[in-house]
Design a protein around this motif. Structure first.
Motif, PDB file in Angstrom:
ATOM      1  N   ALA A  68      50.815  28.362  27.285  1.00  0.00           N
ATOM      2  CA  ALA A  68      49.422  27.613  27.602  1.00  0.00           C
ATOM      3  C   ALA A  68      48.464  28.802  27.179  1.00  0.00           C
ATOM      4  O   ALA A  68      47.417  28.546  26.622  1.00  0.00           O
TER       5      ALA A  68
ATOM      6  N   SER B 197      48.251  29.038  23.504  1.00  0.00           N
ATOM      7  CA  SER B 197      47.559  27.877  23.096  1.00  0.00           C
ATOM      8  C   SER B 197      45.924  28.177  23.155  1.00  0.00           C
ATOM      9  O   SER B 197      45.024  27.744  22.197  1.00  0.00           O
ATOM     10  N   LEU B 198      45.556  28.501  24.088  1.00  0.00           N
ATOM     11  CA  LEU B 198      44.028  28.670  24.575  1.00  0.00           C
ATOM     12  C   LEU B 198      43.701  29.888  23.656  1.00  0.00           C
ATOM     13  O   LEU B 198      42.466  29.572  23.109  1.00  0.00           O
ATOM     14  N   ARG B 199      44.392  30.781  23.389  1.00  0.00           N
ATOM     15  CA  ARG B 199      43.804  31.820  22.349  1.00  0.00           C
ATOM     16  C   ARG B 199      43.763  31.188  20.980  1.00  0.00           C
ATOM     17  O   ARG B 199      42.661  31.393  20.365  1.00  0.00           O
TER      18      ARG B 199
ATOM     19  N   GLN C  16      43.244  28.139  20.466  1.00  0.00           N
ATOM     20  CA  GLN C  16      41.784  27.193  20.200  1.00  0.00           C
ATOM     21  C   GLN C  16      40.781  27.824  20.292  1.00  0.00           C
ATOM     22  O   GLN C  16      39.730  27.400  19.720  1.00  0.00           O
ATOM     23  N   LEU C  17      40.664  29.163  21.074  1.00  0.00           N
ATOM     24  CA  LEU C  17      39.388  29.960  20.969  1.00  0.00           C
ATOM     25  C   LEU C  17      39.197  30.627  19.789  1.00  0.00           C
ATOM     26  O   LEU C  17      38.120  30.570  19.248  1.00  0.00           O
TER      27      LEU C  17
END
Length: 249
Positions: A161, A164-166, A168-169
């Motif tokens: 997670a 994935s956040l990195r 998306q950022l």
């Protein structure tokens, strides 16, 4: 109470407070002895409560119910827990030969009656009842589509997670940079469009004329034609002079 001629229950008067509604509470008086007992109920807030009956006689071995009604209130008290209203139940024994059926004020006059027993009761206020649930008990409320979708999505591990956040950022930052570049190009094009016909004409490339020839090609052809014509005009007189000389010889 053990120190009274009557057993008084409950030990406190509990009212479920509701605005603009009369709230009742029942007080039970029991006479466990063998003599008749007269009682009288008092309160510290007589305008707030209605007691029926406020006095009476309990026969030996019998009981009597007293209805205490808190009259409808127009506003909530500052705090339900801080209610200081109290009740007092006074009792006196009547002699064996006393056939009195009504209670008189002289029965509870401390100057005339020495043995007056009493029980103090405090008032407890509780909040109004909760509204009933729209879903009957035992029936599960259907979940909303958003809740079902969220429930069906598998949860990724914490490390995945975070990665994935990195990602998306980073993608969002790239999109932001691309949008900024496009905005800059649009601003440049808008400035060029508003700079006038002259500035725009200088930046326009020379387009080919009809037939595929550019203006430069046409200029070159014209110059060549001029040179050819000039040399032809000069060469023809010289050639005629030479021919005339040859004939004279």
């Amino acid at each position: 109470m053990s120190d009274n001629f009557l057993t008084v229950a409950p030990p406190e008067l509990k009212f479920r407070f509701e605005l603009r509604k009369n709230v009742p509470c029942t007080l039970a008086l029991q006479n466990p002895g063998g003599e008749r007992v007269a009682f009288k109920v008092k309160t510290t807030s007589p305008k707030k409560y209605c007691v029926r009956p406020s006095s009476g006689i309990v026969e030996p071995g019998s009981s009597k119910e007293v209805q205490v009604i808190m009259q409808a209130q127009r506003e909530y008290p500052p705090s339900l827990a801080d209610c200081r209203d109290k009740f007092l139940v006074q009792c006196v024994k009547l002699g064996g030969g006393d056939a009195t059926k009504e209670v008189t004020p002289e029965m509870f006059d401390s100057t005339k009656q020495k043995d007056i027993r009493q029980t103090k009761l405090r008032v407890v206020l509780v909040g109004p009842p909760k509204p009933p649930s729209p879903v009957p008990e035992g029936v599960e409320e259907p979940a909303s589509p958003a809740t079902v979708a969220h429930r069906d999505v598998p949860r990724a591990p914490a490390g995945t997670a975070a990665a994935s956040l990195r990602d998306q950022l980073g993608a969002a930052q790239e999109d932001k940079a691309e949008i900024r570049k496009r905005l800059e190009h649009l601003q440049v094009d808008r400035s060029a469009a508003g700079g006038g016909t002259r500035g725009g004409a200088l930046r326009q490339p020379i387009q080919p004329a009809g037939g595929g020839y550019s203006v430069l090609h046409l200029l070159l052809v014209a110059v060549l034609a001029f040179l050819i014509g000039h040399f032809a005009h000069v060469s023809i007189p010289l050639l005629s002079d030479k021919l005339k000389g040859a004939h004279g010889q």
